[in-house]
Scaffold this motif. Structure first.
Motif, short mmCIF file in Angstrom:
data_model
loop_
_atom_site.label_atom_id
_atom_site.label_comp_id
_atom_site.label_asym_id
_atom_site.label_seq_id
_atom_site.Cartn_x
_atom_site.Cartn_y
_atom_site.Cartn_z
N VAL A 25 -28.20 -41.31 -49.19
CA VAL A 25 -29.16 -42.41 -49.24
C VAL A 25 -28.37 -43.72 -49.22
CG1 VAL A 25 -31.07 -43.45 -50.50
CG2 VAL A 25 -30.72 -40.97 -50.58
N ARG A 26 -28.72 -44.61 -48.29
CA ARG A 26 -27.88 -45.79 -48.04
C ARG A 26 -28.65 -47.09 -48.25
NH1 ARG A 26 -26.68 -43.99 -42.20
NH2 ARG A 26 -28.50 -42.71 -42.70
N MET A 27 -28.01 -48.02 -48.99
CA MET A 27 -28.65 -49.30 -49.32
C MET A 27 -27.64 -50.43 -49.17
SD MET A 27 -30.65 -50.49 -52.82
CE MET A 27 -29.29 -50.20 -53.96
N TYR A 28 -28.09 -51.51 -48.54
CA TYR A 28 -27.27 -52.72 -48.37
C TYR A 28 -28.02 -53.89 -48.99
CZ TYR A 28 -24.29 -56.22 -46.08
OH TYR A 28 -23.42 -57.24 -45.82
N LEU A 56 -32.27 -44.35 -57.56
CA LEU A 56 -31.85 -43.47 -56.46
C LEU A 56 -30.84 -42.44 -56.93
CD1 LEU A 56 -31.49 -46.13 -53.62
CD2 LEU A 56 -33.37 -44.49 -53.91
N ARG A 57 -29.93 -42.86 -57.79
CA ARG A 57 -28.94 -41.93 -58.34
C ARG A 57 -29.61 -40.87 -59.22
NH1 ARG A 57 -23.43 -43.85 -59.00
NH2 ARG A 57 -23.48 -43.14 -61.17
N GLU A 58 -30.63 -41.28 -59.97
CA GLU A 58 -31.35 -40.35 -60.83
C GLU A 58 -32.09 -39.30 -60.00
OE1 GLU A 58 -33.05 -38.60 -64.25
OE2 GLU A 58 -31.44 -40.09 -64.13
N VAL A 59 -32.70 -39.75 -58.91
CA VAL A 59 -33.54 -38.85 -58.11
C VAL A 59 -32.73 -38.00 -57.14
CG1 VAL A 59 -35.39 -38.76 -56.40
CG2 VAL A 59 -35.57 -40.32 -58.35
N TYR A 60 -31.74 -38.61 -56.47
CA TYR A 60 -31.01 -37.90 -55.41
C TYR A 60 -29.63 -37.43 -55.84
CZ TYR A 60 -34.70 -39.54 -52.37
OH TYR A 60 -35.93 -39.76 -51.80
N ALA A 62 -25.96 -38.92 -58.13
CA ALA A 62 -25.02 -40.04 -58.02
C ALA A 62 -24.12 -39.91 -56.80
CB ALA A 62 -24.18 -40.13 -59.29
N ASP A 63 -23.78 -38.71 -56.41
CA ASP A 63 -22.88 -38.50 -55.26
C ASP A 63 -23.57 -38.62 -53.92
OD1 ASP A 63 -20.81 -38.07 -57.04
OD2 ASP A 63 -21.07 -35.89 -57.06
N HIS A 64 -24.88 -38.84 -53.94
CA HIS A 64 -25.64 -38.87 -52.68
C HIS A 64 -26.24 -40.24 -52.39
CE1 HIS A 64 -25.12 -34.57 -52.49
NE2 HIS A 64 -25.66 -34.44 -53.69
N VAL A 65 -25.73 -41.26 -53.04
CA VAL A 65 -26.22 -42.62 -52.84
C VAL A 65 -25.04 -43.53 -52.52
CG1 VAL A 65 -27.49 -44.58 -53.82
CG2 VAL A 65 -28.13 -42.23 -54.45
#
Length: 454
Positions: A25-28, A56-60, A62-65
């Motif tokens: 999951v990617r955020m800028y 996002l870290r909670e749902v997906y 921490a290693d996937h954000v």
């Protein structure tokens, strides 16, 4: 899996969040131009998107954000600051970048996965500009390179305005090197006194907008999930980013979800140096207002609404946090974030609703749930707790308890009233019951006012 809903500025409605790749999951988020201290308005998006990052870290996981927030370290404001101070530009940007990291850290903001500096991506910017020129979306003239706004049919879709309306309602720079007044700068020439890099168009430096397009492409790809920032960036910065990126990289969208936080006021008025209500984050910290208190005040208003910073709100936040830290002292957080807290945060970052749930958990005596829920918002963390520690009032509790025992026998409560008066004046909440005396530091606690009481 928890369903996340976000208000997408592009569609102007709340949408269910569906990442392109749940494994990445990617955020800028647009970061600061580093030439001075960050004011408290600059800090609001940092706190808002820090909560989204935590969600996002909670749902997906921490290693996937992947979270990117940039530093603009080449800019005319930086050049002006160097000229007026006589300092080296590199020294100014290095110093102010560290100031920013320190001040945002004091507010409990986690550092993003990547924090690129614009000057590290000049080569990529030049490459993107060359592509735009070759495809007819940009042109060079007199050492400048400009983007042809009318070549991009969707220009104005984010801000909801047509190009002709923008020209009619805005001050647009008319210059000899422009084909159209709305065309914006991708590259501009540098003189000997300003930073510059060699390019096909001569020695120069990038325009502001191209920086984020190049950095986001390099770190997140041509299309990613979330792009965020303050609503003052929607036009022209984000509008121009979309145009550049889509024309250079292909695709309909640069990011699938665009989030913008509203602006901040101080005591009901727009923050302004002329009004004397302009504060940096460091100003508040130096006044003794804890970073955790600043964060709490920010989160007490939904990010999509204007936020009013007031001394009253800061005082109430401090009192609440002191109570919560007392309740959770020595307690381990529950294994899972309470469902009602998570549901609020997942519903378009309803942090105000989440705080209401936390009040309920505190009242119910659920210290473990309170702690887990608060940490979902970046509150009650160990890193932010120093301000609430070290205020041992046990000696004053003993003094007041002794005075009360004596008064119960003599029926003369004058000394009890005197001691209570001093404590309250010093910002101490006094609780007296049959079980004993309890003193709690409240908002504005001033230990110096207790001198001479013992």
């Amino acid at each position: 899996m928890t369903e996340i809903k976000l208000h997408n500025s592009l569609s102007r409605k709340k949408e269910v969040f569906a990442p392109i790749d749940p494994e990445n999951v990617r955020m800028y988020v647009c970061g600061p131009t580093v030439y001075d201290r960050a004011h408290i308005g600059n800090a609001r998006p940092v706190v808002v998107f820090d909560v989204l990052y935590r969600l996002l870290r909670e749902v997906y996981g921490a290693d996937h954000v992947t979270y990117v927030r940039n530093f603009t370290d080449v800019d005319d404001k930086i050049n002006a600051r160097a000229a007026e101070s006589g300092r080296d530009i590199g020294d100014i940007t290095a110093e102010t970048t560290q100031w920013y990291l320190d001040d945002m850290g004091a507010l409990g903001a986690m550092e993003p996965n990547h924090m690129p500096r614009a000057t590290q991506y000049i080569r990529q910017m030049i490459s993107m500009i060359e592509k735009l020129i070759s495809d007819g979306f940009a042109y060079a003239h007199d050492g400048h390179v400009l983007f042809r706004v009318r070549k991009y049919d969707d220009y104005g879709k984010l801000s909801g305005r047509s190009v002709d309306d923008m020209i009619a309602g805005a001050r647009v720079e008319v210059a000899s090197y422009k084909e159209d007044p709305m065309d914006f700068v991708l590259w501009k020439p540098s003189d000997d006194a300003t930073p510059g890099w060699e390019s096909p168009w001569g020695r120069g430096r990038p325009g502001w907008h191209i920086e984020c397009s190049a950095m986001s492409f390099e770190l997140l790809g041509a299309q990613f999930d979330i792009h965020g920032g303050g609503n003052d960036l929607m036009f022209p910065h984000h509008e121009n980013e979309i145009a550049q990126s889509c024309c250079a990289n292909g695709g309909q969208h640069m990011a699938n979800y665009w989030l913008h936080n509203e602006m901040l006021q101080v005591e009901g008025k727009k923050m302004s140096k002329s009004l004397g209500n302009f504060f940096t984050v460091r100003d508040l910290l130096d006044e003794g207002i804890p970073g955790e208190v600043v964060r709490f005040v920010f989160l007490s208003t939904h990010y999509g609404k204007p936020m009013d910073w007031t001394a009253k709100k800061a005082g109430e936040a401090e009192a609440t946090l002191r109570k919560w830290r007392t309740v959770t002292d020595g307690v381990n957080p529950s294994e899972n974030v309470p469902g009602d807290v998570l549901a609020c945060v997942a519903d378009d970052l309803n942090t105000a609703g989440a705080i209401a749930v936390l009040h309920g958990l505190a009242s119910a005596g659920d210290a473990a749930g309170l702690l887990a829920g608060a940490r979902m918002l970046g509150l009650l963390t160990d890193d932010l707790g120093d301000w609430a520690r070290g205020k041992d009032l046990s000696a004053y509790e003993a003094l007041l308890a002794e005075a009360r025992d004596a008064a119960m026998a003599s029926k003369d409560f004058a000394e009890v009233d005197r001691i209570k008066g001093v404590l309250v004046e010093a910002g101490v909440e006094v609780r007296m019951s049959k079980a004993g005396v309890e003193l709690l530091p409240a908002a504005g606690f001033d230990a110096s006012k207790l001198e001479g009481l013992l």
